[in-house]
Design a protein around this motif. Sequence first.
Motif, PDB file in Angstrom:
ATOM      1  N   HIS A 282       0.795  -1.228   0.000  1.00 38.67           N
ATOM      2  CA  HIS A 282       0.000   0.000   0.000  1.00 38.67           C
ATOM      3  C   HIS A 282       0.831   1.283   0.000  1.00 38.67           C
ATOM      4  O   HIS A 282       0.327   2.343  -0.369  1.00 38.67           O
ATOM      5  CB  HIS A 282      -0.921   0.006   1.230  1.00 38.67           C
ATOM      6  CG  HIS A 282      -0.166   0.120   2.526  1.00 38.67           C
ATOM      7  ND1 HIS A 282       0.384  -0.981   3.159  1.00 38.67           N
ATOM      8  CD2 HIS A 282       0.155   1.190   3.289  1.00 38.67           C
ATOM      9  CE1 HIS A 282       0.999  -0.588   4.256  1.00 38.67           C
ATOM     10  NE2 HIS A 282       0.870   0.727   4.359  1.00 38.67           N
ATOM     11  N   SER A 283       2.096   1.204   0.412  1.00 40.28           N
ATOM     12  CA  SER A 283       2.913   2.421   0.474  1.00 40.28           C
ATOM     13  C   SER A 283       3.166   3.024  -0.902  1.00 40.28           C
ATOM     14  O   SER A 283       3.567   4.185  -1.011  1.00 40.28           O
ATOM     15  CB  SER A 283       4.251   2.131   1.164  1.00 40.28           C
ATOM     16  OG  SER A 283       5.078   1.314   0.350  1.00 40.28           O
ATOM     17  N   LYS A 284       2.939   2.260  -1.975  1.00 42.02           N
ATOM     18  CA  LYS A 284       3.178   2.749  -3.331  1.00 42.02           C
ATOM     19  C   LYS A 284       1.961   3.471  -3.917  1.00 42.02           C
ATOM     20  O   LYS A 284       2.068   4.077  -4.983  1.00 42.02           O
ATOM     21  CB  LYS A 284       3.574   1.587  -4.249  1.00 42.02           C
ATOM     22  CG  LYS A 284       4.709   0.717  -3.728  1.00 42.02           C
ATOM     23  CD  LYS A 284       5.993   1.499  -3.573  1.00 42.02           C
ATOM     24  CE  LYS A 284       7.081   0.680  -2.909  1.00 42.02           C
ATOM     25  NZ  LYS A 284       7.423  -0.544  -3.621  1.00 42.02           N
ATOM     26  N   PHE A 285       0.819   3.405  -3.227  1.00 38.70           N
ATOM     27  CA  PHE A 285      -0.387   4.067  -3.745  1.00 38.70           C
ATOM     28  C   PHE A 285      -0.218   5.588  -3.733  1.00 38.70           C
ATOM     29  O   PHE A 285       0.202   6.166  -2.731  1.00 38.70           O
ATOM     30  CB  PHE A 285      -1.616   3.699  -2.913  1.00 38.70           C
ATOM     31  CG  PHE A 285      -1.999   2.252  -2.999  1.00 38.70           C
ATOM     32  CD1 PHE A 285      -1.682   1.482  -4.109  1.00 38.70           C
ATOM     33  CD2 PHE A 285      -2.704   1.647  -1.969  1.00 38.70           C
ATOM     34  CE1 PHE A 285      -2.035   0.140  -4.179  1.00 38.70           C
ATOM     35  CE2 PHE A 285      -3.073   0.312  -2.034  1.00 38.70           C
ATOM     36  CZ  PHE A 285      -2.734  -0.443  -3.142  1.00 38.70           C
ATOM     37  N   GLY A 286      -0.543   6.208  -4.844  1.00 37.38           N
ATOM     38  CA  GLY A 286      -0.443   7.662  -4.931  1.00 37.38           C
ATOM     39  C   GLY A 286       0.962   8.164  -5.147  1.00 37.38           C
ATOM     40  O   GLY A 286       1.180   9.374  -5.206  1.00 37.38           O
TER      41      GLY A 286
END
Length: 259
Positions: A208-212
């Motif tokens: 999830h850290s790669k979202f956005g």
Amino acid sequence: MAQSKRHGEILRLLQEEGTVTIASLADRLGVSLETVRRDVKPLTGDGSVLKMHGAIGLPSMIGEAPFERRMRENADAKRVIARMVAATIRDGESIMLDTGTTTSFLARELLGHRRLTVVTNSSDIARTLATINGNKVYMAGGELRSDSGAAFGASAIDFVSRFSVSHAIISTGGVDAVMGVMDFDLDEAEFARMVLSRGQRSLVITDHSKFGRLGLVQVCGFDSFSELATDRSPPHDLAAALAQAGARLSIADEEAGFS
């Protein structure tokens, strides 16, 4: 903050980042450069910390490659994603994997599988899966990167373009609702784009850290792969963009399995 507490905070930061500059420590601890130097002196004196030019580091992490540091970042999330994806791959199937920490975690989750055919540009993945359980591993040639031990360039892309596999799987540096899947290196992006084109199933795996997060180079839009596997629900705009493109969203959950 008392000196003993600052010592603990300095060591915590070093565990997370490997090395930290003196200037950065002063800023983050809210003290002067001289105070940080005084705090660091006993830590370097007893060997807990190594002093470098303008910075300090943990002895165990000095000289560690960036890839090895990234393997520790969000490791639990990457592991649960890898476990979910590994469960969808059957013995005897063919897979293509690009280099990346999440794909390296996937390789480790595939150690119980048998008779896999694996195509990769990652020496880490190749070492993990070669010569066991009747697997066949094909390693792309080319110049090996010093940090990840992965091969890139025209020869690596040409090599993998000759294969057609059941599962083509890439990791990524960023996923943006407008720009799609992104990376920070042109060679890595070009290789990943080719990998996705070679699979009956094309899968992007990312925590999830790669979202956005915007990368430097676009790998592909959301219509260029069939599925995105992650550990948390993405933001609404990203989920909507995936749905509009017809890409399936698979979310791993450590407690409940996956959906």
